[in-house]
Scaffold this motif. Structure first.
Motif, PDB file in Angstrom:
ATOM      1  N   MET A  36       0.841  -1.170   0.000  1.00 50.25           N
ATOM      2  CA  MET A  36       0.000   0.000   0.000  1.00 50.25           C
ATOM      3  C   MET A  36       0.888   1.236   0.000  1.00 50.25           C
ATOM      4  O   MET A  36       1.827   1.335   0.770  1.00 50.25           O
ATOM      5  CB  MET A  36      -0.896  -0.039   1.237  1.00 50.25           C
ATOM      6  N   ALA A  37       0.588   2.189  -0.817  1.00 50.29           N
ATOM      7  CA  ALA A  37       1.395   3.406  -0.937  1.00 50.29           C
ATOM      8  C   ALA A  37       1.141   4.327   0.248  1.00 50.29           C
ATOM      9  O   ALA A  37       0.041   4.404   0.765  1.00 50.29           O
ATOM     10  CB  ALA A  37       1.047   4.123  -2.230  1.00 50.29           C
ATOM     11  N   ALA A  38       2.170   5.020   0.665  1.00 46.12           N
ATOM     12  CA  ALA A  38       2.041   5.985   1.750  1.00 46.12           C
ATOM     13  C   ALA A  38       1.494   7.296   1.204  1.00 46.12           C
ATOM     14  O   ALA A  38       1.761   7.670   0.077  1.00 46.12           O
ATOM     15  CB  ALA A  38       3.389   6.202   2.423  1.00 46.12           C
ATOM     16  N   VAL A  39       0.718   7.983   2.015  1.00 50.96           N
ATOM     17  CA  VAL A  39       0.139   9.268   1.638  1.00 50.96           C
ATOM     18  C   VAL A  39       0.691  10.312   2.589  1.00 50.96           C
ATOM     19  O   VAL A  39       0.656  10.137   3.799  1.00 50.96           O
ATOM     20  CB  VAL A  39      -1.407   9.222   1.740  1.00 50.96           C
ATOM     21  N   LYS A  40       1.216  11.407   2.060  1.00 51.52           N
ATOM     22  CA  LYS A  40       1.741  12.477   2.898  1.00 51.52           C
ATOM     23  C   LYS A  40       0.642  13.501   3.132  1.00 51.52           C
ATOM     24  O   LYS A  40       0.041  14.002   2.196  1.00 51.52           O
ATOM     25  CB  LYS A  40       2.955  13.126   2.249  1.00 51.52           C
ATOM     26  N   ALA A  41       0.367  13.789   4.402  1.00 53.48           N
ATOM     27  CA  ALA A  41      -0.680  14.745   4.753  1.00 53.48           C
ATOM     28  C   ALA A  41      -0.180  15.628   5.889  1.00 53.48           C
ATOM     29  O   ALA A  41       0.092  15.152   6.972  1.00 53.48           O
ATOM     30  CB  ALA A  41      -1.940  13.999   5.189  1.00 53.48           C
ATOM     31  N   SER A  42      -0.063  16.906   5.616  1.00 60.99           N
ATOM     32  CA  SER A  42       0.338  17.884   6.627  1.00 60.99           C
ATOM     33  C   SER A  42       1.591  17.480   7.383  1.00 60.99           C
ATOM     34  O   SER A  42       1.652  17.558   8.595  1.00 60.99           O
ATOM     35  CB  SER A  42      -0.815  18.105   7.619  1.00 60.99           C
ATOM     36  N   GLY A  43       2.598  16.992   6.681  1.00 60.44           N
ATOM     37  CA  GLY A  43       3.845  16.610   7.320  1.00 60.44           C
ATOM     38  C   GLY A  43       3.849  15.208   7.891  1.00 60.44           C
ATOM     39  O   GLY A  43       4.869  14.726   8.343  1.00 60.44           O
ATOM     40  N   LEU A  44       2.706  14.547   7.905  1.00 55.95           N
ATOM     41  CA  LEU A  44       2.614  13.177   8.396  1.00 55.95           C
ATOM     42  C   LEU A  44       2.583  12.229   7.218  1.00 55.95           C
ATOM     43  O   LEU A  44       2.082  12.562   6.160  1.00 55.95           O
ATOM     44  CB  LEU A  44       1.328  12.977   9.215  1.00 55.95           C
ATOM     45  N   VAL A  45       3.091  11.041   7.413  1.00 53.18           N
ATOM     46  CA  VAL A  45       2.987  10.024   6.367  1.00 53.18           C
ATOM     47  C   VAL A  45       2.014   8.966   6.856  1.00 53.18           C
ATOM     48  O   VAL A  45       2.234   8.329   7.880  1.00 53.18           O
ATOM     49  CB  VAL A  45       4.367   9.406   6.051  1.00 53.18           C
ATOM     50  N   LEU A  46       0.913   8.817   6.137  1.00 52.57           N
ATOM     51  CA  LEU A  46      -0.112   7.847   6.490  1.00 52.57           C
ATOM     52  C   LEU A  46      -0.068   6.698   5.504  1.00 52.57           C
ATOM     53  O   LEU A  46      -0.010   6.911   4.304  1.00 52.57           O
ATOM     54  CB  LEU A  46      -1.499   8.503   6.443  1.00 52.57           C
ATOM     55  N   SER A  47      -0.098   5.477   6.020  1.00 46.44           N
ATOM     56  CA  SER A  47      -0.061   4.330   5.123  1.00 46.44           C
ATOM     57  C   SER A  47      -1.433   4.025   4.544  1.00 46.44           C
ATOM     58  O   SER A  47      -1.542   3.279   3.580  1.00 46.44           O
ATOM     59  CB  SER A  47       0.479   3.104   5.863  1.00 46.44           C
ATOM     60  N   ARG A  48      -2.481   4.610   5.127  1.00 48.51           N
ATOM     61  CA  ARG A  48      -3.842   4.449   4.605  1.00 48.51           C
ATOM     62  C   ARG A  48      -4.707   5.587   5.135  1.00 48.51           C
ATOM     63  O   ARG A  48      -4.327   6.267   6.083  1.00 48.51           O
ATOM     64  CB  ARG A  48      -4.407   3.102   4.994  1.00 48.51           C
ATOM     65  N   PRO A  49      -5.868   5.771   4.548  1.00 45.85           N
ATOM     66  CA  PRO A  49      -6.720   6.876   5.004  1.00 45.85           C
ATOM     67  C   PRO A  49      -7.199   6.670   6.445  1.00 45.85           C
ATOM     68  O   PRO A  49      -7.346   5.542   6.908  1.00 45.85           O
ATOM     69  CB  PRO A  49      -7.917   6.842   4.056  1.00 45.85           C
ATOM     70  N   VAL A  50      -7.448   7.765   7.114  1.00 45.45           N
ATOM     71  CA  VAL A  50      -8.065   7.739   8.433  1.00 45.45           C
ATOM     72  C   VAL A  50      -9.552   7.476   8.227  1.00 45.45           C
ATOM     73  O   VAL A  50     -10.161   8.001   7.295  1.00 45.45           O
ATOM     74  CB  VAL A  50      -7.855   9.087   9.155  1.00 45.45           C
ATOM     75  N   THR A  51     -10.153   6.658   9.085  1.00 49.17           N
ATOM     76  CA  THR A  51     -11.585   6.384   9.004  1.00 49.17           C
ATOM     77  C   THR A  51     -12.317   7.243  10.017  1.00 49.17           C
ATOM     78  O   THR A  51     -12.052   7.151  11.216  1.00 49.17           O
ATOM     79  CB  THR A  51     -11.879   4.899   9.282  1.00 49.17           C
ATOM     80  N   PHE A  52     -13.209   8.111   9.537  1.00 43.42           N
ATOM     81  CA  PHE A  52     -14.043   8.922  10.420  1.00 43.42           C
ATOM     82  C   PHE A  52     -15.275   8.104  10.742  1.00 43.42           C
ATOM     83  O   PHE A  52     -16.068   7.770   9.865  1.00 43.42           O
ATOM     84  CB  PHE A  52     -14.412  10.237   9.745  1.00 43.42           C
ATOM     85  N   VAL A  53     -15.434   7.751  12.001  1.00 45.55           N
ATOM     86  CA  VAL A  53     -16.529   6.889  12.435  1.00 45.55           C
ATOM     87  C   VAL A  53     -17.724   7.757  12.810  1.00 45.55           C
ATOM     88  O   VAL A  53     -17.700   8.458  13.826  1.00 45.55           O
ATOM     89  CB  VAL A  53     -16.094   6.006  13.629  1.00 45.55           C
ATOM     90  N   THR A  54     -18.752   7.738  11.964  1.00 45.40           N
ATOM     91  CA  THR A  54     -19.977   8.493  12.226  1.00 45.40           C
ATOM     92  C   THR A  54     -21.119   7.946  11.377  1.00 45.40           C
ATOM     93  O   THR A  54     -20.895   7.401  10.301  1.00 45.40           O
ATOM     94  CB  THR A  54     -19.801  10.001  11.932  1.00 45.40           C
ATOM     95  N   SER A  55     -22.322   8.117  11.896  1.00 52.24           N
ATOM     96  CA  SER A  55     -23.508   7.814  11.100  1.00 52.24           C
ATOM     97  C   SER A  55     -24.258   9.122  10.820  1.00 52.24           C
ATOM     98  O   SER A  55     -25.326   9.105  10.226  1.00 52.24           O
ATOM     99  CB  SER A  55     -24.417   6.831  11.839  1.00 52.24           C
ATOM    100  N   ASN A  56     -23.680  10.250  11.242  1.00 56.08           N
ATOM    101  CA  ASN A  56     -24.316  11.547  11.110  1.00 56.08           C
ATOM    102  C   ASN A  56     -23.784  12.267   9.869  1.00 56.08           C
ATOM    103  O   ASN A  56     -22.617  12.653   9.814  1.00 56.08           O
ATOM    104  CB  ASN A  56     -24.026  12.366  12.377  1.00 56.08           C
ATOM    105  N   ALA A  57     -24.655  12.455   8.891  1.00 55.29           N
ATOM    106  CA  ALA A  57     -24.255  13.080   7.619  1.00 55.29           C
ATOM    107  C   ALA A  57     -23.758  14.515   7.817  1.00 55.29           C
ATOM    108  O   ALA A  57     -22.842  14.960   7.127  1.00 55.29           O
ATOM    109  CB  ALA A  57     -25.417  13.056   6.635  1.00 55.29           C
ATOM    110  N   LYS A  58     -24.334  15.247   8.765  1.00 58.09           N
ATOM    111  CA  LYS A  58     -23.911  16.632   9.012  1.00 58.09           C
ATOM    112  C   LYS A  58     -22.513  16.681   9.624  1.00 58.09           C
ATOM    113  O   LYS A  58     -21.720  17.556   9.296  1.00 58.09           O
ATOM    114  CB  LYS A  58     -24.910  17.362   9.917  1.00 58.09           C
ATOM    115  N   LYS A  59     -22.200  15.751  10.522  1.00 56.72           N
ATOM    116  CA  LYS A  59     -20.845  15.696  11.085  1.00 56.72           C
ATOM    117  C   LYS A  59     -19.838  15.381   9.987  1.00 56.72           C
ATOM    118  O   LYS A  59     -18.760  15.965   9.943  1.00 56.72           O
ATOM    119  CB  LYS A  59     -20.760  14.640  12.188  1.00 56.72           C
TER     120      LYS A  59
END
Length: 91
Positions: free
Chosen positions: A1-24
């Motif tokens: 899996m390719a690394a993704v650079k975000a704001s100076g951080l290297v993420l190996s995968r996307p962050v998962t935002f846990v929500t069931s609220n469409a507005k959040k």
């Protein structure tokens, strides 16, 4: 899996935002924009009791185990100084 650079951080995968609220989800997309790659997931995590920081930390820990990777959780509290912080997370 390719690394993704975000704001100076290297993420190996996307962050998962846990929500069931469409507005959040809409709010987080507006705030983060393209700076951090993330996906959303509706996931039932227990409604916990305690101090707001402890609740958020435990929700994130449980969600990360379930997802198997980095997560972002959000919890809302309503605290009134005149009521010594109540109702807090119990609203």
């Amino acid at each position: 899996m390719a690394a993704v650079k975000a704001s100076g951080l290297v993420l190996s995968r996307p962050v998962t935002f846990v929500t069931s609220n469409a507005k959040k989800l809409e709010e987080v997309r507006t705030i983060l924009g393209e700076s951090i790659p993330f996906q959303s997931l509706k996931l039932d995590v227990p409604e916990l009791q305690g101090e707001p920081e402890d609740i958020s930390r435990e929700k994130a820990r449980l969600a990360a185990i379930e997802v198997g990777g980095p997560v972002l959780v959000e919890d809302t509290c309503l605290c009134f100084n005149a009521l010594k912080g109540l109702p807090g997370p119990y609203m």
